[in-house]
Design a protein around this motif. Structure first.
Motif, PDB file in Angstrom:
ATOM      1  N   GLY A 196      16.575  26.374 -35.401  1.00 18.63           N
ATOM      2  CA  GLY A 196      17.330  25.503 -34.351  1.00 18.63           C
ATOM      3  C   GLY A 196      16.577  26.324 -32.908  1.00 18.63           C
ATOM      4  O   GLY A 196      15.604  26.700 -32.914  1.00 18.63           O
ATOM      5  N   SER A 197      17.320  26.185 -32.009  1.00 16.96           N
ATOM      6  CA  SER A 197      17.031  26.552 -30.825  1.00 16.96           C
ATOM      7  C   SER A 197      16.969  28.079 -30.777  1.00 16.96           C
ATOM      8  O   SER A 197      17.550  28.799 -31.248  1.00 16.96           O
ATOM      9  CB  SER A 197      17.976  26.142 -29.482  1.00 16.96           C
ATOM     10  N   VAL A 198      16.144  28.624 -29.869  1.00 13.13           N
ATOM     11  CA  VAL A 198      16.085  29.899 -29.371  1.00 13.13           C
ATOM     12  C   VAL A 198      16.335  30.209 -28.094  1.00 13.13           C
ATOM     13  O   VAL A 198      15.790  29.743 -27.315  1.00 13.13           O
ATOM     14  CB  VAL A 198      14.746  30.604 -29.912  1.00 13.13           C
ATOM     15  N   GLN A 199      17.301  31.175 -27.438  1.00 12.75           N
ATOM     16  CA  GLN A 199      17.446  31.020 -26.254  1.00 12.75           C
ATOM     17  C   GLN A 199      17.493  32.803 -25.913  1.00 12.75           C
ATOM     18  O   GLN A 199      18.229  33.460 -26.539  1.00 12.75           O
ATOM     19  CB  GLN A 199      18.926  30.647 -25.969  1.00 12.75           C
ATOM     20  N   ASP A 232      12.474  33.882 -20.126  1.00 16.16           N
ATOM     21  CA  ASP A 232      12.053  33.587 -21.292  1.00 16.16           C
ATOM     22  C   ASP A 232      10.159  33.172 -21.285  1.00 16.16           C
ATOM     23  O   ASP A 232       9.906  32.315 -20.695  1.00 16.16           O
ATOM     24  CB  ASP A 232      12.701  32.169 -21.969  1.00 16.16           C
ATOM     25  N   GLN A 268      19.271  30.139 -33.670  1.00 17.90           N
ATOM     26  CA  GLN A 268      20.041  29.411 -34.481  1.00 17.90           C
ATOM     27  C   GLN A 268      19.493  28.793 -35.573  1.00 17.90           C
ATOM     28  O   GLN A 268      18.194  28.350 -35.511  1.00 17.90           O
ATOM     29  CB  GLN A 268      20.478  28.123 -33.433  1.00 17.90           C
ATOM     30  N   SER A 284      24.603  31.004 -35.438  1.00 13.94           N
ATOM     31  CA  SER A 284      23.793  31.507 -34.419  1.00 13.94           C
ATOM     32  C   SER A 284      23.682  33.111 -34.870  1.00 13.94           C
ATOM     33  O   SER A 284      24.681  33.510 -35.175  1.00 13.94           O
ATOM     34  CB  SER A 284      24.271  31.333 -33.086  1.00 13.94           C
TER      35      SER A 284
END
Length: 192
Positions: free
Chosen positions: A76-79, A86, A116, A46
């Motif tokens: 991958g994910s975005v937070q 968001d 990520q 990340s």
């Protein structure tokens, strides 16, 4: 006489506030990155996007940016950081968007977002974020500043190869076998 002094005091306070607001807007605001772990092939890692130099009473009320990375990385994910909502799904032309209205955070190391990735090749790569300031949804948006601040920044990411456990085990057995073979040759020579 008192009313003249009161007006001067009020004008002085207004001038002081105007100067301090412009000084806050001109402070060095920047973007930095941190990584959760050392990037390795086929293992997720990340990148945290952080804002720095936000001096109170200034505060971040929004941000938006696009990320650029090597084609060998699988996103991958975005937070978005916990201080923000968001809003990424609302804006199709901007990858990461967050807002904190009516009030947002100030200070240093403010987490804007965590992205990520999983790299498939070892090597040295450039990761960057960019904000198009002609797009009203991009940049770092501060409460007391009229114009968004450019968030463009980059980071060199070194992806390490991951040794294959089987290869390490095979190498170890090979060394053990060579040592055993050498001892047996010595013992046979000493006996014969």
């Amino acid at each position: 006489m008192n009313s003249k002094k009161s007006i001067q005091t009020i004008l002085g306070l207004i001038g002081f506030y105007a100067l301090s607001a412009s000084a806050i807007a001109s402070t060095t605001t920047g973007i930095s990155f941190s990584m959760s772990n050392i990037p390795k092939i086929n293992q997720p890692f990340s990148i945290n996007v952080l804002a720095n130099g936000i001096v109170s009473p200034e505060e971040i009320i929004g941000f938006g940016f696009d990320s650029h990375y090597d084609a060998s990385w699988t996103p991958g994910s975005v937070q978005v950081g916990s201080n923000f909502s968001d809003d990424s799904s609302l804006y199709t032309d901007t990858q990461v968007v967050g807002s904190a209205f009516p009030s947002g955070p100030s200070g240093d190391n403010i987490l804007l977002a965590t992205l990520q990735f999983t790299p498939s090749k070892a090597g040295s790569y450039n990761f960057s974020i960019a904000s198009d300031l002609t797009d009203a949804n991009e940049g770092l948006i501060l409460f007391n500043t009229n114009d968004p601040i450019d968030m463009s920044s980059s980071l060199t990411v070194n992806v390490a190869p991951v040794p294959l456990p089987g290869a390490n085990l095979l190498f170890g057995f090979g060394l053990f076998g060579l040592r055993y073979f050498r001892k047996s040759v010595r013992n046979n020579t000493a006996l014969g």
